[in-house]
Design a protein around this motif. Structure first.
Motif, mmCIF file in Angstrom:
data_model
loop_
_atom_site.group_PDB
_atom_site.id
_atom_site.type_symbol
_atom_site.label_atom_id
_atom_site.label_comp_id
_atom_site.label_asym_id
_atom_site.label_seq_id
_atom_site.Cartn_x
_atom_site.Cartn_y
_atom_site.Cartn_z
ATOM 1 N N ILE A 229 14.013 -32.612 9.826
ATOM 2 C CA ILE A 229 15.160 -32.070 9.085
ATOM 3 C C ILE A 229 14.999 -30.569 8.870
ATOM 4 O O ILE A 229 15.955 -29.804 9.052
ATOM 5 C CB ILE A 229 15.340 -32.817 7.744
ATOM 6 N N CYS A 230 13.792 -30.127 8.492
ATOM 7 C CA CYS A 230 13.553 -28.688 8.319
ATOM 8 C C CYS A 230 13.783 -27.948 9.637
ATOM 9 O O CYS A 230 14.424 -26.885 9.667
ATOM 10 C CB CYS A 230 12.130 -28.439 7.825
ATOM 11 N N GLY A 231 13.245 -28.503 10.725
ATOM 12 C CA GLY A 231 13.412 -27.881 12.036
ATOM 13 C C GLY A 231 14.874 -27.777 12.431
ATOM 14 O O GLY A 231 15.315 -26.752 12.975
ATOM 15 N N TYR A 232 15.640 -28.831 12.140
ATOM 16 C CA TYR A 232 17.061 -28.833 12.504
ATOM 17 C C TYR A 232 17.845 -27.821 11.666
ATOM 18 O O TYR A 232 18.600 -27.006 12.202
ATOM 19 C CB TYR A 232 17.648 -30.236 12.328
ATOM 20 N N LEU A 233 17.662 -27.850 10.354
ATOM 21 C CA LEU A 233 18.436 -26.970 9.478
ATOM 22 C C LEU A 233 18.083 -25.499 9.703
ATOM 23 O O LEU A 233 18.971 -24.639 9.753
ATOM 24 C CB LEU A 233 18.214 -27.357 8.021
ATOM 25 N N LEU A 234 16.806 -25.202 9.847
ATOM 26 C CA LEU A 234 16.399 -23.813 10.075
ATOM 27 C C LEU A 234 16.827 -23.306 11.456
ATOM 28 O O LEU A 234 16.938 -22.101 11.674
ATOM 29 C CB LEU A 234 14.883 -23.665 9.915
ATOM 30 N N TYR A 236 19.702 -23.438 12.647
ATOM 31 C CA TYR A 236 20.974 -22.719 12.484
ATOM 32 C C TYR A 236 20.729 -21.249 12.135
ATOM 33 O O TYR A 236 21.460 -20.367 12.575
ATOM 34 C CB TYR A 236 21.826 -23.378 11.384
ATOM 35 N N ASP A 237 19.700 -20.984 11.329
ATOM 36 C CA ASP A 237 19.415 -19.615 10.906
ATOM 37 C C ASP A 237 18.898 -18.750 12.048
ATOM 38 O O ASP A 237 19.171 -17.547 12.095
ATOM 39 C CB ASP A 237 18.411 -19.612 9.755
ATOM 40 N N ILE A 238 18.138 -19.355 12.953
ATOM 41 C CA ILE A 238 17.584 -18.559 14.065
ATOM 42 C C ILE A 238 18.504 -18.580 15.289
ATOM 43 O O ILE A 238 18.116 -18.180 16.379
ATOM 44 C CB ILE A 238 16.161 -19.033 14.442
ATOM 45 N N ASP A 239 19.732 -19.069 15.078
ATOM 46 C CA ASP A 239 20.758 -19.093 16.134
ATOM 47 C C ASP A 239 20.308 -19.873 17.372
ATOM 48 O O ASP A 239 20.557 -19.456 18.517
ATOM 49 C CB ASP A 239 21.166 -17.665 16.546
ATOM 50 N N ALA A 240 19.657 -20.996 17.142
ATOM 51 C CA ALA A 240 19.272 -21.861 18.259
ATOM 52 C C ALA A 240 20.514 -22.509 18.860
ATOM 53 O O ALA A 240 21.456 -22.852 18.138
ATOM 54 C CB ALA A 240 18.296 -22.931 17.772
ATOM 55 N N CYS A 241 20.528 -22.673 20.175
ATOM 56 C CA CYS A 241 21.639 -23.362 20.825
ATOM 57 C C CYS A 241 21.631 -24.843 20.426
ATOM 58 O O CYS A 241 20.663 -25.344 19.847
ATOM 59 C CB CYS A 241 21.545 -23.216 22.345
ATOM 60 N N LYS A 242 22.702 -25.538 20.740
ATOM 61 C CA LYS A 242 22.841 -26.939 20.317
ATOM 62 C C LYS A 242 21.670 -27.789 20.787
ATOM 63 O O LYS A 242 21.099 -28.568 20.023
ATOM 64 C CB LYS A 242 24.158 -27.524 20.828
ATOM 65 N N GLN A 243 21.286 -27.673 22.055
ATOM 66 C CA GLN A 243 20.213 -28.508 22.593
ATOM 67 C C GLN A 243 18.870 -28.172 21.955
ATOM 68 O O GLN A 243 18.036 -29.059 21.751
ATOM 69 C CB GLN A 243 20.124 -28.383 24.114
ATOM 70 N N MET A 244 18.651 -26.896 21.621
ATOM 71 C CA MET A 244 17.411 -26.539 20.930
ATOM 72 C C MET A 244 17.390 -27.178 19.539
ATOM 73 O O MET A 244 16.356 -27.686 19.091
ATOM 74 C CB MET A 244 17.234 -25.028 20.824
ATOM 75 N N ARG A 245 18.524 -27.178 18.843
ATOM 76 C CA ARG A 245 18.604 -27.821 17.524
ATOM 77 C C ARG A 245 18.270 -29.309 17.631
ATOM 78 O O ARG A 245 17.491 -29.850 16.839
ATOM 79 C CB ARG A 245 20.005 -27.646 16.919
ATOM 80 N N ILE A 246 18.872 -29.959 18.619
ATOM 81 C CA ILE A 246 18.624 -31.392 18.823
ATOM 82 C C ILE A 246 17.147 -31.626 19.133
ATOM 83 O O ILE A 246 16.506 -32.524 18.561
ATOM 84 C CB ILE A 246 19.508 -31.931 19.973
ATOM 85 N N ASN A 247 16.600 -30.812 20.033
ATOM 86 C CA ASN A 247 15.192 -30.950 20.416
ATOM 87 C C ASN A 247 14.255 -30.733 19.230
ATOM 88 O O ASN A 247 13.239 -31.409 19.096
ATOM 89 C CB ASN A 247 14.835 -29.974 21.533
ATOM 90 N N HIS A 248 14.593 -29.782 18.366
ATOM 91 C CA HIS A 248 13.755 -29.526 17.196
ATOM 92 C C HIS A 248 13.731 -30.740 16.266
ATOM 93 O O HIS A 248 12.687 -31.067 15.696
ATOM 94 C CB HIS A 248 14.240 -28.285 16.454
ATOM 95 N N PHE A 249 14.864 -31.395 16.115
ATOM 96 C CA PHE A 249 14.892 -32.607 15.287
ATOM 97 C C PHE A 249 14.040 -33.704 15.919
ATOM 98 O O PHE A 249 13.173 -34.299 15.267
ATOM 99 C CB PHE A 249 16.329 -33.102 15.097
ATOM 100 N N LEU A 250 14.267 -33.972 17.196
ATOM 101 C CA LEU A 250 13.561 -35.066 17.868
ATOM 102 C C LEU A 250 12.078 -34.779 18.033
ATOM 103 O O LEU A 250 11.234 -35.673 17.836
ATOM 104 C CB LEU A 250 14.205 -35.348 19.229
ATOM 105 N N CYS A 251 11.739 -33.543 18.356
ATOM 106 C CA CYS A 251 10.332 -33.178 18.496
ATOM 107 C C CYS A 251 9.630 -33.262 17.142
ATOM 108 O O CYS A 251 8.486 -33.726 17.047
ATOM 109 C CB CYS A 251 10.199 -31.777 19.088
ATOM 110 N N GLY A 252 10.315 -32.831 16.088
ATOM 111 C CA GLY A 252 9.755 -32.959 14.744
ATOM 112 C C GLY A 252 9.491 -34.404 14.385
ATOM 113 O O GLY A 252 8.450 -34.745 13.811
#
Length: 400
Positions: A229-234, A236-252
């Motif tokens: 959740i932290c990886g996903y929400l943060l 947005y702040d670092i302007d990650a693309c959609k797939q990076m956001r998804i990957n951060h959630f799943l990898c976390g």
């Protein structure tokens, strides 16, 4: 002229909300052989939802909207935290007759923490009138299967307690209502998928900071959800693309998966003997290959390899090849087609979860040398972290 640093939208108050889920005890009116918490249940729920979604994609060639799956899960999770531990039959009855009022109550409680995120309006609409999509069906199926997994343990412990038989019938019926999903069918019919879900479930029993008392006590699986959740929400702040956001959630969520097979080996032990950390990594990879990759469909195996191998390295994909890269150079590949993961950023999220575990326990009056020194080391390491002009370190400092 130096640009002024921006504070991230992720607030300490939202993080405290998230951690209350570790204190919400489930099945607290039943005789349970172990303590079940809401944080662990929610983490297990999304693991199951992930498996169901991947099987659905594999079997029926359906395109799952993964960002919607993650967002809808988060909306339900945040709502559940605010509404605490209302008994399920009462909760569903209230939802049926007072959904709008309950939704307004949840939104008002979380407005200060979430209103700056671009998904806030979507969350309001979802809580008032959730759509009937494949993503919501999968989440509902995962919710009931996770509840069944818990209740099967309770049922075998004491099947003669008051109302236990009725609860079992009710949960079994809800599971049957989702047999139209390939994931549910495969899980009920094949032992391999059941075993995989149970393997993940075992991370609920592995406690973090196991050598020191702590309140609330958190499991490895609960910790991974906080990182996700932290990886996903943060992101947005670092302007990650959609797939990076998804990957951060799943990898976390999956980064500690090898600990099912090796248990949590604390950092001081790993770092005390030269070469030990690498040896542990090799043993973990071998165990994952033998016990997990050999029993799952290829699309799940590919994900697990990508998410767990050198989990905190920066990486992206070109065709079927995985490439590593240093630091913020990863943003050169900040496009969905490269499926990027900013591993160094996720490591900060991992340390943030550990920091919160220590600081919240200390705030509750349960402290130890391990907790205070651990928190100090993490603050020193992360308190000045800046990524893309975002003062990530402020989250750590604000807990002081």
């Amino acid at each position: 002229m130096e640009q002024k640093l921006k504070k991230p939208r992720l607030s300490t108050s939202l993080l405290r909300y998230i951690f209350t889920a570790a204190s919400i005890r489930r099945w607290n009116d039943q005789a349970t052989p172990i303590e079940f918490t809401e944080l662990d249940k929610q983490a297990h729920k999304f693991v199951i939802a992930y498996l169901f979604a991947k099987i659905e994609e594999n079997e029926k060639k359906i395109n799952i909207n993964w960002e919607k799956l993650i967002l809808y899960f988060c909306f339900e999770f945040f709502s559940r935290i605010v509404l605490t531990d209302i008994k399920p039959p009462i909760f569903y009855a209230l939802q049926k007759n007072y959904r709008d009022n309950l939704s307004i109550f949840v939104i008002e409680k979380l407005q200060n923490e979430l209103s700056e995120y671009p998904f806030f309006d979507t969350m309001q609409n979802y809580l008032k009138n959730p759509p009937n999509t494949i993503e919501t069906q999968i989440l509902k199926a995962a919710h009931f299967y996770a509840s069944k997994w818990e209740f099967d343990i309770i049922y075998h412990f004491n099947p003669y307690m008051y109302d236990v038989q009725n609860i079992k019938k009710s949960i079994d019926l809800e599971v049957e209502n989702h047999y139209h999903l390939s994931g549910m069918q495969k899980t009920i019919l094949f032992k391999n998928i059941q075993e995989l879900i149970t393997m993940f479930g075992q991370l609920r029993f592995q406690k973090r900071w196991s050598q020191t008392p702590r309140i609330p006590s958190t499991s490895v699986l609960g910790h991974t959800l906080v990182v996700a959740i932290c990886g996903y929400l943060l992101s947005y702040d670092i302007d990650a693309c959609k797939q990076m956001r998804i990957n951060h959630f799943l990898c976390g969520l999956f980064h500690d998966l090898p600990e099912i097979l090796t248990r949590d080996i604390i950092s001081p032990i790993k770092q005390s003997v030269k070469g030990l950390d690498q040896q542990i990594k090799e043993l973990e990879e071998k165990a994952v290959k033998e016990k997990i990759l050999s029993i799952v469909p290829q699309n799940i195996a590919d994900d697990i390899i990508y998410f767990t191998h050198n989990e905190f390295s920066n990486r992206y994909k070109i065709s079927c090849f995985i490439e590593n890269i240093e630091g913020e150079e990863i943003f050169k590949y900040n496009q969905d087609e490269y499926s990027p993961i900013y591993g160094e950023f996720l490591k900060i999220c991992d340390l943030l979860s550990a920091y919160l575990e220590a600081k919240i326990s200390i705030a509750h009056g349960i402290s130890s040398k391990d907790l205070t020194e651990g928190a100090e080391v993490i603050l020193k390491k992360c308190g000045t972290k800046v990524i893309k002009n975002i003062d990530i370190g402020s989250i750590f400092r604000d807990f002081e």
